[in-house]
Motif scaffolding. Sequence first.
Motif, PDB file in Angstrom:
ATOM      1  N   PRO A 273      77.074  67.262  56.533  1.00  0.00           N
ATOM      2  CA  PRO A 273      77.530  68.273  55.573  1.00  0.00           C
ATOM      3  C   PRO A 273      77.930  67.663  54.226  1.00  0.00           C
ATOM      4  O   PRO A 273      78.820  68.158  53.545  1.00  0.00           O
ATOM      5  N   PHE A 274      77.294  66.553  53.877  1.00  0.00           N
ATOM      6  CA  PHE A 274      77.515  65.873  52.601  1.00  0.00           C
ATOM      7  C   PHE A 274      76.271  65.047  52.333  1.00  0.00           C
ATOM      8  O   PHE A 274      75.377  64.954  53.183  1.00  0.00           O
ATOM      9  N   ASP A 275      76.184  64.438  51.162  1.00  0.00           N
ATOM     10  CA  ASP A 275      75.053  63.585  50.835  1.00  0.00           C
ATOM     11  C   ASP A 275      75.198  62.276  51.618  1.00  0.00           C
ATOM     12  O   ASP A 275      76.025  61.424  51.289  1.00  0.00           O
ATOM     13  N   ALA A 276      74.407  62.127  52.683  1.00  0.00           N
ATOM     14  CA  ALA A 276      74.574  60.989  53.592  1.00  0.00           C
ATOM     15  C   ALA A 276      74.326  59.659  52.893  1.00  0.00           C
ATOM     16  O   ALA A 276      75.016  58.672  53.156  1.00  0.00           O
ATOM     17  N   GLU A 277      73.327  59.600  52.012  1.00  0.00           N
ATOM     18  CA  GLU A 277      73.042  58.347  51.316  1.00  0.00           C
ATOM     19  C   GLU A 277      74.233  57.925  50.457  1.00  0.00           C
ATOM     20  O   GLU A 277      74.638  56.759  50.460  1.00  0.00           O
ATOM     21  N   VAL A 278      74.793  58.874  49.727  1.00  0.00           N
ATOM     22  CA  VAL A 278      75.926  58.570  48.850  1.00  0.00           C
ATOM     23  C   VAL A 278      77.132  58.144  49.688  1.00  0.00           C
ATOM     24  O   VAL A 278      77.826  57.168  49.373  1.00  0.00           O
ATOM     25  N   TYR A 279      77.374  58.875  50.783  1.00  0.00           N
ATOM     26  CA  TYR A 279      78.506  58.527  51.647  1.00  0.00           C
ATOM     27  C   TYR A 279      78.360  57.127  52.232  1.00  0.00           C
ATOM     28  O   TYR A 279      79.303  56.327  52.215  1.00  0.00           O
ATOM     29  N   LEU A 280      77.188  56.820  52.790  1.00  0.00           N
ATOM     30  CA  LEU A 280      76.993  55.527  53.445  1.00  0.00           C
ATOM     31  C   LEU A 280      77.142  54.377  52.456  1.00  0.00           C
ATOM     32  O   LEU A 280      77.754  53.341  52.772  1.00  0.00           O
ATOM     33  N   GLU A 281      76.593  54.545  51.257  1.00  0.00           N
ATOM     34  CA  GLU A 281      76.757  53.495  50.247  1.00  0.00           C
ATOM     35  C   GLU A 281      78.224  53.336  49.872  1.00  0.00           C
ATOM     36  O   GLU A 281      78.750  52.212  49.789  1.00  0.00           O
TER      37      GLU A 281
END
Length: 306
Positions: A273-281
Amino acid sequence: MSASAPRVAIVGGGAVGQVYGLHLLAGGAEVTYFVRDRYVDELRAGTTLHALPRGGSRKLVPTHVRADMTGLAEGFDQVWLCVPTNALTSGALDPVLAAVARAERSSLVCMLPGMQVRALLDQHVPRARVVDGMIGMIAYEAPLPGEQLAPGTAYVLPRLSPSKFSGNEPARVRAVAQLLRAGGCPAGEVKDARVSLAFSSCAMMPMVVALEGAGWRFGSLRQGDWLTLAAGAAREALTLTGAELGVPVPWFRPLLRRPLFSLISYGAGWLAPFDAEVYLEHHFTKVGEQTRLMIRGYLDGAAQRG
């Protein structure tokens, strides 16, 4: 707050510690945070927590916020370690553990990943008093770039993946899990949370390293050899970890191949429920030293065992 309310101390004021604190307070506990001086006033003023995807926002206002780690010797029912693993391996937690060791009735709830964690804790606190935990949430400092949330902490509590706890004394484990469940946080008691945590890390850490190598983009991750390397490393890490723990390698080891890792990369982008790429980085850059510590642990263990 009732005079008989459980007294809980949380070491670390990061996103994970805030979410657990919110639910422990809701479960009826008195919650004291022990943080560095520069974070005391900010945490005392309260923090907004956003439950994703549509859980609304709530404010975390701790019972107390302190910076004097010696206060942990006062005899809290539970002391939660919610900091990166490198805080333990660097010796930064030694004063914390020394204080907890003096408080003989306190349960030490350890949420730190890493194969070396148990041996290091054993040097300070009797194992009978330790409750091992496996984090069952995603939590981060909000808002991420491009996210429309008020400043605070955002989190997801997957109902099918509760926080898991284990330990040598069932009563201590039960007290931790029941208090969380009373506050609305999914939590379960298992035979050995450290085994579950260790095997899940074997699959996740190589994937994280590969994603970083691919510039934190799933599309780039699926090109070249990144996923093949990550899957191979995950299988090797599972074999190593099984040998070090003296337990069977999980049944899913043969499934850890490029096609499954590719499917996971698509699923992370679709389901979060969020931008996974942005979160993981954002998250794994912040805890990059912990990631490197865990990968070095795999490499050292493999070298020792040939």
